[in-house]
Design an enzyme around this catalytic site. Structure first.
Site, mmCIF file in Angstrom:
data_model
loop_
_atom_site.group_PDB
_atom_site.id
_atom_site.type_symbol
_atom_site.label_atom_id
_atom_site.label_comp_id
_atom_site.label_asym_id
_atom_site.label_seq_id
_atom_site.Cartn_x
_atom_site.Cartn_y
_atom_site.Cartn_z
ATOM 1 C CB THR A 97 2.152 1.894 15.406
ATOM 2 O OG1 THR A 97 1.445 2.892 14.660
ATOM 3 C CG2 THR A 97 1.586 1.835 16.803
ATOM 4 C CE LYS A 150 -4.989 -3.112 22.708
ATOM 5 N NZ LYS A 150 -5.837 -2.439 23.690
ATOM 6 C CB SER A 153 -7.839 0.828 13.366
ATOM 7 O OG SER A 153 -6.868 1.126 14.331
ATOM 8 C CG HIS A 208 -1.798 -7.008 10.473
ATOM 9 N ND1 HIS A 208 -0.649 -6.534 9.863
ATOM 10 C CD2 HIS A 208 -2.520 -5.902 10.803
ATOM 11 C CE1 HIS A 208 -0.691 -5.221 9.809
ATOM 12 N NE2 HIS A 208 -1.812 -4.812 10.376
ATOM 13 C CG ASN A 233 2.019 -1.876 10.792
ATOM 14 O OD1 ASN A 233 2.123 -2.932 10.168
ATOM 15 N ND2 ASN A 233 0.872 -1.233 10.935
ATOM 16 C CB SER A 275 -7.204 -0.454 7.846
ATOM 17 O OG SER A 275 -6.826 -0.586 9.183
ATOM 18 C CD GLU A 290 -1.294 -0.033 3.678
ATOM 19 O OE1 GLU A 290 -1.940 1.011 3.784
ATOM 20 O OE2 GLU A 290 -1.408 -1.003 4.447
ATOM 21 C CB CYS A 322 -2.126 -4.671 6.585
ATOM 22 S SG CYS A 322 -1.640 -3.099 7.244
HETATM 23 P P1 HMG Z 1 -2.898 6.142 21.959
HETATM 24 O O1 HMG Z 1 -4.214 6.843 22.094
HETATM 25 O O2 HMG Z 1 -1.694 6.990 21.867
HETATM 26 O O3 HMG Z 1 -2.617 5.167 23.144
HETATM 27 O O4 HMG Z 1 -3.013 5.218 20.665
HETATM 28 P P2 HMG Z 1 -3.587 4.708 24.331
HETATM 29 O O5 HMG Z 1 -3.895 5.836 25.216
HETATM 30 O O6 HMG Z 1 -4.740 3.911 23.793
HETATM 31 O O7 HMG Z 1 -2.588 3.717 25.099
HETATM 32 C C1 HMG Z 1 -2.141 2.570 24.492
HETATM 33 C C2 HMG Z 1 -1.946 1.492 25.541
HETATM 34 O O8 HMG Z 1 -0.858 1.882 26.386
HETATM 35 C C3 HMG Z 1 -3.157 1.319 26.453
HETATM 36 O O9 HMG Z 1 -3.245 -0.062 26.740
HETATM 37 C C4 HMG Z 1 -2.745 2.085 27.707
HETATM 38 O O10 HMG Z 1 -3.396 1.635 28.880
HETATM 39 C C5 HMG Z 1 -1.268 1.777 27.763
HETATM 40 P P3 HMG Z 1 -4.571 -0.866 26.293
HETATM 41 O O11 HMG Z 1 -5.700 -0.278 27.034
HETATM 42 O O12 HMG Z 1 -4.728 -0.615 24.819
HETATM 43 O O13 HMG Z 1 -4.271 -2.281 26.640
HETATM 44 N N1 HMG Z 1 -0.464 2.718 28.538
HETATM 45 C C6 HMG Z 1 0.530 2.346 29.346
HETATM 46 N N2 HMG Z 1 1.026 1.131 29.658
HETATM 47 C C7 HMG Z 1 2.089 1.076 30.529
HETATM 48 N N3 HMG Z 1 2.628 2.176 31.117
HETATM 49 C C8 HMG Z 1 2.144 3.404 30.838
HETATM 50 C C9 HMG Z 1 1.061 3.516 29.916
HETATM 51 N N4 HMG Z 1 0.342 4.566 29.420
HETATM 52 C C10 HMG Z 1 -0.581 4.066 28.580
HETATM 53 N N5 HMG Z 1 2.701 4.482 31.408
HETATM 54 C C11 HMG Z 1 -2.727 3.496 19.043
HETATM 55 C C12 HMG Z 1 -2.449 3.929 20.483
HETATM 56 C C13 HMG Z 1 -2.164 2.096 18.840
HETATM 57 C C14 HMG Z 1 -4.242 3.477 18.817
HETATM 58 C C15 HMG Z 1 -2.038 4.510 18.093
HETATM 59 O O14 HMG Z 1 -0.644 4.362 18.187
HETATM 60 C C16 HMG Z 1 -2.450 4.371 16.641
HETATM 61 O O15 HMG Z 1 -3.413 4.986 16.194
HETATM 62 N N6 HMG Z 1 -1.713 3.525 15.839
HETATM 63 C C17 HMG Z 1 -2.015 3.325 14.421
HETATM 64 C C18 HMG Z 1 -3.256 2.494 14.173
HETATM 65 C C19 HMG Z 1 -3.082 1.024 14.482
HETATM 66 O O16 HMG Z 1 -1.979 0.529 14.625
HETATM 67 N N7 HMG Z 1 -4.222 0.312 14.599
HETATM 68 C C20 HMG Z 1 -4.191 -1.110 14.845
HETATM 69 C C21 HMG Z 1 -5.339 -1.886 14.197
HETATM 70 S S1 HMG Z 1 -5.589 -1.414 12.494
HETATM 71 C C22 HMG Z 1 -4.468 -2.391 11.594
HETATM 72 O O17 HMG Z 1 -3.921 -3.313 12.102
HETATM 73 C C23 HMG Z 1 -4.232 -1.994 10.174
HETATM 74 C C24 HMG Z 1 -2.977 -1.186 9.924
HETATM 75 O O18 HMG Z 1 -1.849 -2.015 10.003
HETATM 76 C C25 HMG Z 1 -3.063 -0.493 8.562
HETATM 77 C C26 HMG Z 1 -3.418 -1.311 7.331
HETATM 78 O O19 HMG Z 1 -4.184 -2.250 7.338
HETATM 79 O O20 HMG Z 1 -2.931 -0.900 6.251
HETATM 80 C C27 HMG Z 1 -2.789 -0.068 10.960
#
Ligand code: HMG
Length: 394
Positions: free
Chosen positions: A154, A244, A203, A235, A277, A310, A81, A113
């Site tokens: 990521t 998760k 996502s 993935h 990623n 996605s 992509e 992906c």
């Molecule tokens: P965010 O809002 O920065 O993070 O986004 P958060 O507030 O949700 O925290 C993440 C985790 O860290 C949470 O744990 C917190 O509790 C923990 P969870 O509740 O999720 O288990 N946390 C801590 N842990 C330990 N010590 C601390 C601490 N503070 C917080 N001090 C997000 C995180 C991954 C959403 C963001 O980085 C993002 O948007 N990433 C990109 C999207 C993505 O990867 N999505 C995944 C599914 S989609 C997919 O797989 C397709 C893709 O590959 C694309 C494609 O298909 O082409 C993305």
């Protein structure tokens, strides 16, 4: 009798620069544990302006292809992509750089992906019909969300190349896929942008929901249960994502089998923790990581593969390891690639991130080195992308 078809060889590549995510967390004012534990990433690949999906894909394929394989190839499928041209496929660039015969089909596939899995299935089906021929599937991507965005932690980049053949030496792909697609605004990249837009939390929810639905359908269709899946490759947009997903169903397995699945999940996440990623390549990098980092795997083990893209589309299927599979995983080569990478500071990473040569109207030269033994993007000349590949490497 149907011939067994699957992955005969698998190769990997990622750029030679790497960023430490504890340093990035400190720079962004975040707790390092959020990155390393909460999200589950320690490092990420940094992409210099002489690397793209073509160079990474070619470097991954070069590590596995022999002259005999080249003669047996009928098709090169390139899943990405992060394509380098809106018309011409990355597969045609790669065909030339890999010195492949002209009498092959070349095509680029896109569905976030997920596309590498579609390519693998096309390859499996083709070789089933033509068991004396082979198909090369390359999955390569650069995950770019932008500086200081929630997705930044990521990011990553890499490529996996798989040679699909009859009587494979690594793993047989079973004809047991379940799949689904559903228009979803969780992650996308409009045609005028080089960085993805994402609703990260949506996502994550869609990924989990699609895994849960497909796992139920897989059980209904095959009659298999979780105790009969000896390990998983997911993935991995970030390593916590797989936990998760699996946590939703892990209590369906016996206690001992739960421990085994958790142990093997950690092995399957090890490379992703260090690379980030890799979009289309990610689930196959996870497979590679499992093969390289878990010594308890045995011939006959059935591995579940969950591929998610996605937008959204997902597929769940299984493959079985064949006798002698241990000799096919390029563990040493991959570890060497990862260990030899040069660490860059956050300011260096930010400079490199902004140095991509995206303007085809300006003749330009990338930071490629004439002494490198890798395929490299050389720069733009009269609107054309120029590549350089050391011929003595072929
Ligand atoms: P965010 O809002 O920065 O993070 O986004 P958060 O507030 O949700 O925290 C993440 C985790 O860290 C949470 O744990 C917190 O509790 C923990 P969870 O509740 O999720 O288990 N946390 C801590 N842990 C330990 N010590 C601390 C601490 N503070 C917080 N001090 C997000 C995180 C991954 C959403 C963001 O980085 C993002 O948007 N990433 C990109 C999207 C993505 O990867 N999505 C995944 C599914 S989609 C997919 O797989 C397709 C893709 O590959 C694309 C494609 O298909 O082409 C993305």
């Amino acid at each position: 009798m149907t011939v067994a078809v699957g992955i005969d060889k698998i190769g990997f590549d990622t750029p030679g620069l790497v960023l430490d995510l504890v340093s990035l967390a400190k720079q962004r004012g975040d707790e390092p544990d959020k990155y390393t534990i909460g999200i589950g990433q320690d490092q990420q690949a940094v992409v210099p302006n002489y690397e793209d999906v073509v160079t990474m894909g070619v470097n991954a394929a070069q590590s596995i292809l022999t002259d005999a394989d080249r003669q047996d190839l009928d098709m090169l499928i390139f899943a990405t992509e992060s394509g380098v041209d809106n018309s011409k496929s990355a597969a045609v660039f790669a065909q030339q750089l890999l010195d492949l015969p002209v009498n092959i089909r070349t095509i680029e596939l896109k569905q976030a992906c997920y596309a590498g899995t579609y390519g693998l299935m096309q390859a499996r089906d083709y070789v089933t019909l033509h068991p004396d021929r082979k198909v090369l599937v390359i999955a390569a991507d650069i995950a770019r969300y932008g500086l200081a965005t929630p997705g930044e932690v990521t990011q990553g980049a890499g490529a996996v190349a798989m040679l699909v053949a009859a009587n494979p030496r690594l793993a047989v792909i079973h004809d047991d896929s379940v799949f689904m697609s559903q228009d979803t605004p969780d992650f996308w990249r409009p045609i005028d942008r080089s960085q993805a837009l994402v609703d990260g939390h949506l996502s994550t929810d869609v990924y989990k929901a699609m895994f849960a639905k497909l796992w139920q359908r897989y059980q209904d269709q095959t009659g298999l249960d979780l105790n009969q899946i000896d390990g998983w490759a997911f993935h991995l947009p970030y390593t916590k994502m797989a936990k998760k997903a699996l946590d939703q169903v892990i209590d369906q397995a016996d206690d001992r089998h739960q421990d085994l699945l958790k142990q093997r999940l950690a092995a399957s996440q090890a490379y992703s923790r260090r690379v980030g990623n890799t979009y289309t390549a990610s689930v196959y990098m996870s497979l590679l990581s499992l093969l390289a980092n878990d010594d308890s795997l045995q011939a006959g083990d059935r591995l579940g593969i969950f591929s998610y893209g996605s937008g959204a589309e997902a597929e769940l299927f299984s493959l079985s390891l064949v006798p002698g599979f241990e000799d096919q995983g390029p563990k040493t080569a991959v570890n060497r690639i990862l260990d030899r990478r040069q660490l860059v500071s956050v300011p260096e990473y930010e400079r490199i991130f902004s140095s991509q040569l995206l303007d085809s109207t300006v003749n330009s030269r990338s930071a490629a080195s004439p002494r490198s033994l890798r395929a490299q993007f050389w720069g733009w000349q009269d609107g054309q992308r120029l590549y350089q590949v050391p011929k003595d490497e072929l």
